[in-house]
Enzyme design. Structure first.
Site, mmCIF file in Angstrom:
data_model
loop_
_atom_site.group_PDB
_atom_site.id
_atom_site.type_symbol
_atom_site.label_atom_id
_atom_site.label_comp_id
_atom_site.label_asym_id
_atom_site.label_seq_id
_atom_site.Cartn_x
_atom_site.Cartn_y
_atom_site.Cartn_z
ATOM 1 N N PRO A 109 0.835 -1.211 0.000
ATOM 2 C CA PRO A 109 0.000 0.000 0.000
ATOM 3 C C PRO A 109 0.865 1.254 0.000
ATOM 4 O O PRO A 109 1.892 1.311 0.665
ATOM 5 C CB PRO A 109 -0.796 -0.129 1.300
ATOM 6 C CG PRO A 109 -0.724 -1.562 1.677
ATOM 7 C CD PRO A 109 0.585 -2.054 1.167
ATOM 8 N N GLU A 110 0.448 2.262 -0.759
ATOM 9 C CA GLU A 110 1.147 3.539 -0.787
ATOM 10 C C GLU A 110 0.263 4.592 -0.121
ATOM 11 O O GLU A 110 -0.787 4.278 0.447
ATOM 12 C CB GLU A 110 1.501 3.898 -2.230
ATOM 13 C CG GLU A 110 2.439 2.867 -2.869
ATOM 14 C CD GLU A 110 2.882 3.252 -4.270
ATOM 15 O OE1 GLU A 110 2.957 4.460 -4.574
ATOM 16 O OE2 GLU A 110 3.164 2.337 -5.071
ATOM 17 N N ARG A 125 21.092 14.968 -3.922
ATOM 18 C CA ARG A 125 21.120 13.516 -3.819
ATOM 19 C C ARG A 125 22.051 12.879 -4.862
ATOM 20 O O ARG A 125 22.652 11.846 -4.620
ATOM 21 C CB ARG A 125 19.711 12.939 -3.978
ATOM 22 C CG ARG A 125 18.868 12.939 -2.718
ATOM 23 C CD ARG A 125 19.445 11.995 -1.669
ATOM 24 N NE ARG A 125 18.503 11.719 -0.599
ATOM 25 C CZ ARG A 125 18.327 12.455 0.469
ATOM 26 N NH1 ARG A 125 19.033 13.569 0.615
ATOM 27 N NH2 ARG A 125 17.459 12.126 1.403
#
Length: 291
Positions: free
Chosen positions: A2-3, A164
Site C-alpha cells: 500500500p502507498e 542527492r
C-alpha cells in the site's frame, strides 16, 4: 505494498469510525502482529481513548489519551505491511481467517480488527516525540513529511533532491526525503512530468521539480478520489471495499500497451528488484542515466 493514497483511505475510515472511542479490551491472536511492541498490548490499550487517526507517508497512528492527560503521550502505530487490513466490523460478525488483533470499545459498538494474511504488518504502542513539522510517534521520527502534508516544504525538497545525485525515481522512493511515494505512484507521476526514472536529480531545474511535485500530488489526489489502487482483495478500506484507481493507471503494469498520450507501446525495465514502466517517446532514457 500500500502507498500513501491507500493508507489515507484507511485513515479517513478510522477517523470516522474509531476516533474518540475508549478501548474496553484488546486481544492478540498472533504474536507476529505485535512483535515490535514492548510490553503487553492489551494492557497498554485498555481504558484509553483513541484520540484521532493520523498518517505520515505509509504509517498510521492513533494517539492515545488517559483520562487526565492534556496531550497524548503515546500512540498506537499501525503499519499495514504488504497485506494488513484494519476493519471496522460488528463484534458478532464471523472471525476472519487471518485475524491477528481485535479491539472492542466501551460504547459496545463496532470493533476494530487487524487482519494480515502475510503477517508483515504490525501494531505497537510508542511514545510521541517532536517530528518534522509536527508531533509523531518516536519510531517514525526519521520519516520525511509527505507531499500532502502542510509540513512539506517544496523549496527545501528541491534543494535536497538536487544534492542527492541519484536517479529521480530512487530519490522519490527515499522515505527520508519524501514519504508515501511508492513504485506505482512514482511511475505515474514521472509519466505525467515526462521524466525517465533514471534522470539524474542534479540535472533537474526548480521549475521541473515543481512540475514533478504537482504531478505527484495530482495522481495521489485522483487515486484518493477512487479509493486507492487495489490489484487484489488485500487492499481495502475499513469497510472491506476495494479501490479502483488501477483502471486509470497510465503506465504502471501496462507493458506493451499504447501510451495514453502518444500511442507508443509502454516499456518495462528492471529497477531495484522491481519494475519501472514508462513511455519510450514521452520519457526518453537520458544518456547520463543513473540507476
Amino acid at each position: 505494498m500500500p502507498e500513501l493514497p491507500e493508507v489515507e483511505v484507511v485513515r479517513r475510515g478510522l477517523e470516522s469510525w474509531v476516533a474518540g472511542r475508549a478501548v474496553a479490551a484488546a486481544e492478540v491472536l498472533h504474536p507476529r502482529a505485535v512483535r515490535r511492541n514492548v510490553g503487553d498490548l492489551p494492557a497498554q490499550l485498555k481504558g484509553r481513548t483513541l484520540v484521532s487517526a493520523e498518517r505520515r507517508g505509509k504509517y498510521l497512528w492513533l494517539p492515545l489519551r488517559d483520562g487526565g492527560e492534556e496531550e497524548p503521550g503515546e500512540a498506537l502505530i499501525a503499519h499495514l505491511g504488504m497485506s494488513g487490513q484494519l476493519l471496522v466490523v460488528d463484534p458478532l460478525s464471523p472471525i476472519e481467517k487471518h485475524l491477528r488483533v481485535r479491539m472492542g470499545f466501551t460504547d459496545g459498538g463496532l470493533e476494530l480488527r487487524f487482519v494480515d494474511q502475510r503477517t508483515f504488518g504490525h501494531l505497537l504502542v510508542a511514545p510521541m516525540t517532536a517530528g518534522r513539522g509536527r508531533p509523531v510517534p518516536e519510531p517514525i521520527a526519521h520519516i520525511a513529511a509527505d507531499p500532502l502534508e502542510d509540513a512539506f516544504d517544496d523549496a527545501e525538497f528541491a534543494v535536497r533532491l538536487r544534492l542527492r545525485r541519484t536517479g529521480i525515481k530512487r530519490a522519490l522512493l527515499d522515505q527520508s526525503l519524501i514519504s508515501g511515494v511508492g513504485n506505482i505512484y512514482a511511475d505515474e507521476a514521472l509519466w505525467r512530468a515526462r521524466l525517465h526514472w533514471a534522470r539524474p536529480t542534479e540535472t533537474l531545474t526548480r521549475p521541473k521539480i515543481a512540475e514533478l511535485l504537482a504531478a505527484v500530488r495530482a495522481v495521489m489526489a485522483e487515486a484518493l478520489g477512487q479509493g486507492g489502487t487495489s490489484f487484489d482483495s488485500l487492499y481495502v478500506n475499513v469497510n472491506g471495499e476495494s479501490g479502483y484507481f488501477d483502471r486509470s493507471l497510465a503506465v504502471y503494469g501496462r507493458r506493451d500497451e499504447p501510451c495514453r498520450r502518444c500511442g507508443t507501446p509502454i516499456r518495462r525495465e528492471a529497477f531495484m528488484n522491481r519494475s519501472s514502466y514508462s513511455c519510450p517517446k514521452c520519457q526518453p532514457r537520458p544518456g547520463n542515466a543513473r540507476p
